[in-house]
Design a protein around this motif. Structure first.
Motif, PDB file in Angstrom:
ATOM      1  N   ALA A 156       0.830  -1.199   0.000  1.00 20.69           N
ATOM      2  CA  ALA A 156       0.000   0.000   0.000  1.00 20.69           C
ATOM      3  C   ALA A 156       0.869   1.255   0.000  1.00 20.69           C
ATOM      4  CB  ALA A 156      -0.921  -0.027   1.219  1.00 20.69           C
ATOM      5  N   ARG A 157       0.202   2.396  -0.125  1.00 14.89           N
ATOM      6  CA  ARG A 157       0.915   3.675  -0.083  1.00 14.89           C
ATOM      7  C   ARG A 157       1.233   4.019   1.366  1.00 14.89           C
ATOM      8  NH1 ARG A 157      -0.964   9.267  -2.860  1.00 14.89           N
ATOM      9  NH2 ARG A 157      -1.248   7.804  -4.581  1.00 14.89           N
ATOM     10  N   THR A 158       2.450   4.394   1.651  1.00 11.59           N
ATOM     11  CA  THR A 158       2.836   4.696   3.029  1.00 11.59           C
ATOM     12  C   THR A 158       4.023   5.640   3.064  1.00 11.59           C
ATOM     13  OG1 THR A 158       3.497   3.724   5.154  1.00 11.59           O
ATOM     14  CG2 THR A 158       4.364   2.671   3.183  1.00 11.59           C
ATOM     15  N   GLY A 216       2.264  10.553  13.290  1.00 11.86           N
ATOM     16  CA  GLY A 216       2.080  11.360  12.089  1.00 11.86           C
ATOM     17  C   GLY A 216       2.167  10.583  10.788  1.00 11.86           C
ATOM     18  N   GLN A 217       2.643   9.349  10.832  1.00 10.31           N
ATOM     19  CA  GLN A 217       2.789   8.571   9.609  1.00 10.31           C
ATOM     20  C   GLN A 217       1.534   7.736   9.352  1.00 10.31           C
ATOM     21  OE1 GLN A 217       6.561   6.483  10.352  1.00 10.31           O
ATOM     22  NE2 GLN A 217       7.560   7.902   8.934  1.00 10.31           N
ATOM     23  N   HIS A 218       1.404   7.280   8.106  1.00 12.67           N
ATOM     24  CA  HIS A 218       0.194   6.577   7.708  1.00 12.67           C
ATOM     25  C   HIS A 218       0.508   5.468   6.716  1.00 12.67           C
ATOM     26  CE1 HIS A 218       0.699   9.344   4.281  1.00 12.67           C
ATOM     27  NE2 HIS A 218       0.105   8.367   3.588  1.00 12.67           N
ATOM     28  N   VAL A 219      -0.483   4.613   6.531  1.00 14.91           N
ATOM     29  CA  VAL A 219      -0.506   3.663   5.421  1.00 14.91           C
ATOM     30  C   VAL A 219      -1.905   3.742   4.829  1.00 14.91           C
ATOM     31  CG1 VAL A 219      -1.053   1.718   6.953  1.00 14.91           C
ATOM     32  CG2 VAL A 219      -0.131   1.275   4.687  1.00 14.91           C
ATOM     33  N   GLU A 220      -1.995   3.767   3.507  1.00 11.69           N
ATOM     34  CA  GLU A 220      -3.276   4.006   2.839  1.00 11.69           C
ATOM     35  C   GLU A 220      -3.566   2.894   1.844  1.00 11.69           C
ATOM     36  OE1 GLU A 220      -4.914   8.086   1.575  1.00 11.69           O
ATOM     37  OE2 GLU A 220      -4.060   7.244  -0.276  1.00 11.69           O
ATOM     38  N   PHE A 221      -4.753   2.310   1.992  1.00 10.28           N
ATOM     39  CA  PHE A 221      -5.178   1.191   1.159  1.00 10.28           C
ATOM     40  C   PHE A 221      -6.281   1.653   0.211  1.00 10.28           C
ATOM     41  CE2 PHE A 221      -3.725  -0.448   5.205  1.00 10.28           C
ATOM     42  CZ  PHE A 221      -2.958  -1.568   4.883  1.00 10.28           C
ATOM     43  N   THR A 222      -6.211   1.223  -1.031  1.00 11.86           N
ATOM     44  CA  THR A 222      -7.271   1.474  -1.992  1.00 11.86           C
ATOM     45  C   THR A 222      -8.209   0.283  -2.005  1.00 11.86           C
ATOM     46  OG1 THR A 222      -5.794   2.816  -3.353  1.00 11.86           O
ATOM     47  CG2 THR A 222      -7.791   1.967  -4.400  1.00 11.86           C
ATOM     48  N   VAL A 263     -11.558   7.814   5.349  1.00 10.25           N
ATOM     49  CA  VAL A 263     -11.826   7.313   4.001  1.00 10.25           C
ATOM     50  C   VAL A 263     -11.913   8.517   3.075  1.00 10.25           C
ATOM     51  CG1 VAL A 263     -13.309   5.903   2.547  1.00 10.25           C
ATOM     52  CG2 VAL A 263     -13.102   5.380   4.987  1.00 10.25           C
ATOM     53  N   ASP A 264     -11.034   8.535   2.085  1.00 12.83           N
ATOM     54  CA  ASP A 264     -10.964   9.646   1.132  1.00 12.83           C
ATOM     55  C   ASP A 264     -10.867  10.992   1.841  1.00 12.83           C
ATOM     56  OD1 ASP A 264     -10.979   7.955  -1.018  1.00 12.83           O
ATOM     57  OD2 ASP A 264     -13.121   8.152  -1.422  1.00 12.83           O
ATOM     58  N   GLY A 265     -10.126  11.039   2.929  1.00 10.92           N
ATOM     59  CA  GLY A 265      -9.889  12.285   3.641  1.00 10.92           C
ATOM     60  C   GLY A 265     -10.992  12.695   4.576  1.00 10.92           C
ATOM     61  N   GLY A 266     -12.093  11.958   4.616  1.00 11.80           N
ATOM     62  CA  GLY A 266     -13.203  12.284   5.502  1.00 11.80           C
ATOM     63  C   GLY A 266     -13.589  11.089   6.329  1.00 11.80           C
ATOM     64  N   GLY A 310     -12.088   1.645  -5.082  1.00 11.02           N
ATOM     65  CA  GLY A 310     -11.302   2.815  -5.434  1.00 11.02           C
ATOM     66  C   GLY A 310     -11.214   3.849  -4.335  1.00 11.02           C
ATOM     67  N   ASP A 311     -12.125   3.803  -3.357  1.00  7.43           N
ATOM     68  CA  ASP A 311     -12.008   4.703  -2.210  1.00  7.43           C
ATOM     69  C   ASP A 311     -10.787   4.300  -1.383  1.00  7.43           C
ATOM     70  OD1 ASP A 311     -14.241   6.088  -2.970  1.00  7.43           O
ATOM     71  OD2 ASP A 311     -15.595   5.082  -1.569  1.00  7.43           O
ATOM     72  N   ARG A 312     -10.243   5.291  -0.678  1.00 10.91           N
ATOM     73  CA  ARG A 312      -8.967   5.070   0.023  1.00 10.91           C
ATOM     74  C   ARG A 312      -9.166   5.106   1.531  1.00 10.91           C
ATOM     75  NH1 ARG A 312      -4.894   8.941  -3.525  1.00 10.91           N
ATOM     76  NH2 ARG A 312      -5.209   7.884  -5.532  1.00 10.91           N
ATOM     77  N   VAL A 313      -8.759   4.025   2.163  1.00 14.88           N
ATOM     78  CA  VAL A 313      -8.801   3.923   3.618  1.00 14.88           C
ATOM     79  C   VAL A 313      -7.401   4.223   4.145  1.00 14.88           C
ATOM     80  CG1 VAL A 313      -9.199   2.411   5.592  1.00 14.88           C
ATOM     81  CG2 VAL A 313     -10.651   2.211   3.550  1.00 14.88           C
ATOM     82  N   ARG A 314      -7.291   5.283   4.912  1.00 16.33           N
ATOM     83  CA  ARG A 314      -5.987   5.679   5.460  1.00 16.33           C
ATOM     84  C   ARG A 314      -5.963   5.416   6.961  1.00 16.33           C
ATOM     85  NH1 ARG A 314      -2.535  11.170   4.332  1.00 16.33           N
ATOM     86  NH2 ARG A 314      -2.513  10.146   2.279  1.00 16.33           N
TER      87      ARG A 314
END
Length: 658
Positions: free
Chosen positions: A58-60, A89-95, A126-129, A204-208
């Motif tokens: 994932a994106r991290t 402050g760090q994250h991992v983001e899954f699509t 999710v998607d910033g919200g 396609g939505d992103r869970v961060r």
């Protein structure tokens, strides 16, 4: 050194993996099964309702840790032997790969300095919200020391009179006494937590997942995310609803007596018992017999309890009790026609006490079913003490147990365990143990077992007419492997047949810490009796084996007493071994037909026999029935000694489609 620190051999790979995934790659969701391309395991393992995504794909902006298969390390216990480490402050983001309204996060956070665990927040957006907060805990993780382990990282050796590998000595008998680093053998690092998102999100939505500022956790490791579209709660209007009998769905009051009343009424009225959505506090066993109990679904109906210390030990040796649904003891006739489905059991077990009956489901249940449960934080998910018969265990999720996932113990017959998902057990994932009375005609089929911290994914200890088929077993950590056929623990002998067919194992064949040798993904162990039943291993795939694909062993003190005879291997595929396809360390015999192997690290066959090295050849003989390609022919006929006690390890490449 290569044998003991597998990850150091892959240092160059580790460096490349320790950077954030590029956005273009991370935006394309990578769905895996046991950290593998699903095409490699088609038709094997459990069919589940969730999609698995490894954090390292994932994106991290965190750091990828691993790969490493060395016991007592965070990467070794991670799915696929890699994970992502985050700081504040760090994250991992899954699509999301498909529509989902629920997630499960597998994670690790540090223990408290002197044990007992901590809690720490994790933000979910999710998607910033749609911000939600999870409260992670390490209260059910972090065990230390020698078996049966302790929660105290400062503890001295639990058994100083036991031999340990760290000094290759018995500490109590050694002068000067060796210094043992504390905490000694930390393990069982991971836990998982589930979260309903409140609405359905699209593919396609992103869970961060973000570690917020001010977290008390020095680090947070995210291993994976499972995303799922959970169906609405199931409603049953024609049932004995536990609310009508005084159960409290808020979890504030104990509901055990109310559930007992509902069961008694349902039996008289020939109705089912219904547990509506809610959390029900239960701090003891609910004894079940001749009753059906259904929940609204295991995401909605949660039966949750505290572990309770008993004033005096129970007759069975228990010093605690806790939440669990139990059949009557077999000596009292056992229970019959019990059907449990559609709810979660959340325990409170934080230490291993083998005499304690603090399992989610237990006792003797004949002619019964257990289906669609989520079993979490108990000692063993399902431990059955027979004699009992004709029980089906299906479609359950068993996670984060202190000991086994499931054990058929003593005289369990004609029963099936199918389509269950088992992750992070503290002992065997699925076991059949014929202690005193043999188990018979049982089947483990289409189950997934991942990351057993200790022992094996699937273990057979004696029994007759046993089938293990179409399972997926991944990432065993230590002192066991993916599949074991063992004459040990006082088990009755294997009789009749054993069929091990169409299973897939991956990243198995662990390092045995006491023997200091590599095991096989499947290993046969003749410790207390001969293994000479009709054993056939057919159609299996052994992928990315840390050491051997197949091991046959008898412990050195009994090597001239017990043997492994007449095994039949056919139609197998071996993709990658750190050492050999077959390691024979016992007397006996086996035949091989149509065994394909590639990426073999050492010799195809490492045949030590019983280590007597007679001039007539190895005490273990191998028969070539054809179709075995080049891996076997140079080492095979008739019983050539090709013994390297500890061959060097060549880490295999990742498995690919055959």
């Amino acid at each position: 050194m290569a044998r003991r620190t597998f990850g150091t051999v892959l240092a160059a790979v580790l460096t490349l993996l320790s950077v954030a995934a590029p956005a273009s790659a991370a935006d394309r969701p990578v769905v895996t099964r046991a950290a593998l391309d699903p095409a490699l395991v088609a038709g094997r393992g459990a069919t589940v309702g969730f999609a698995e995504q490894e954090a390292e794909n994932a994106r991290t902006d965190g750091t990828v840790i691993g790969p490493d298969r060395s016991a007592y390390t965070l990467p070794a216990e991670a799915s696929g032997r890699r994970a992502v480490k985050l700081t504040a402050g760090q994250h991992v983001e899954f699509t999301l790969p498909a529509a989902a309204n629920a997630i499960t996060v597998r994670y690790s956070i540090p223990d408290a300095p002197h044990g007992g665990g901590i809690t720490a927040p994790l933000d979910v957006t999710v998607d910033g919200g749609h911000r939600q907060a999870m409260t992670l805990t390490s209260q059910y993780a972090w065990l230390y020391n020698q078996y049966p382990f302790t929660n105290d990282p400062d503890a001295d050796l639990l058994h100083p009179d036991w031999w340990i590998t760290e000094c290759a000595c018995v500490p109590a008998a050694t002068t000067p006494a060796p210094v043992v680093t504390k905490p000694f053998r930390p393990n069982h690092f991971y836990d998982e937590q589930r979260l309903l998102l409140g609405k359905t999100y699209r593919a396609g939505d992103r869970v961060r997942l973000t570690v917020p500022a001010g977290t008390p956790a020095a680090w947070t490791v995210v291993d994976l995310l499972d995303s799922e579209l959970v169906a609405p709660p199931r409603v049953d209007l024609v049932a004995a609803n536990v609310l009508f009998f005084g159960a409290d769905p808020t979890g504030k009051r104990d509901s055990a007596d109310a559930i007992d009343r509902a069961i008694a009424f349902a039996r008289r009225a020939h109705l089912k018992v219904y547990l509506p959505p809610g959390t029900y506090q239960v701090n003891r066993h609910i004894v079940v017999d001749g009753v059906t109990i259904e929940g609204a679904g295991n995401w909605y109906t949660i039966v949750k309890g505290h572990e309770v210390k008993l004033g005096t030990p129970a007759p069975d040796g228990s010093v605690h009790t806790g939440v669990g649904f139990y059949g009557k003891d077999a000596a009292a006739g056992g229970s019959h026609n019990v059907h449990l489905s559609g709810f979660a059991i959340e325990g409170d077990v934080r230490e291993r006490i083998d005499t304690d009956q603090v399992n989610a489901v237990g006792g003797a249940l004949s002619d019964s079913t257990v289906d669609g449960l989520y079993l979490h934080h108990t000692k063993v998910g399902l431990w059955f003490d027979g004699p009992m018969k004709n029980t089906r265990i299906t479609n359950n999720v068993i996670a984060d147990q202190i000991a086994d996932g499931l054990n058929f113990h003593t005289g369990v017959t004609d029963s099936v365990v199918s389509n269950n998902f088992v992750r992070n057990t503290g002992d065997d994932g699925l076991a059949m143990w014929s202690e005193k009375i043999e188990n018979a005609r049982n089947t483990f089929s289409h189950n997934t077992v991942q990351t057993p911290v200790l022992a094996n994914g699937i273990a057979l200890y004696g029994g007759t007419d046993t089938t293990v088929s179409a399972n997926l077993v991944a990432d065993p950590i230590r002192e066991g492997s993916a599949i074991q056929v063992g004459s040990r623990f006082g088990a009755e002998p294997f009789t009749g047949y054993v069929r091990i067919t169409d299973n897939t194992t991956v990243r198995a064949g662990t390092f045995e810490l006491n023997w200091k040798i590599g095991l096989g993904a499947i290993w046969f162990y003749a410790l207390e009796k001969n293994i000479d039943a009709d054993v056939q291993v057919t159609g299996d795939a052994f992928l990315d084996n840390t050491y051997n694909a197949i091991m046959l062993v008898s412990d050195f003190p009994v090597k001239d007493l017990y043997s492994i005879n007449g095994l039949k291997f056919a139609d197998l595929r071996v993709d990658g071994t750190g050492t050999s396809v077959l390691s024979a360390r016992a007397a006996g015999s086996a035949s091989f037909r149509n065994i394909e192997a590639r990426n073999v690290g050492a010799v195809g066959v490492n045949n030590c026999g019983s280590f007597n090295f007679p001039p007539t050849g190895s005490e273990f003989s191998l028969t070539d029935l054809g179709g075995n390609a080049s891996w076997l022919a140079p080492w095979l006929l008739p019983n050539t000694i090709t013994c390297d006690d500890r061959p060097p390890v060549v880490p295999p490449p990742a498995p690919t489609t055959w």
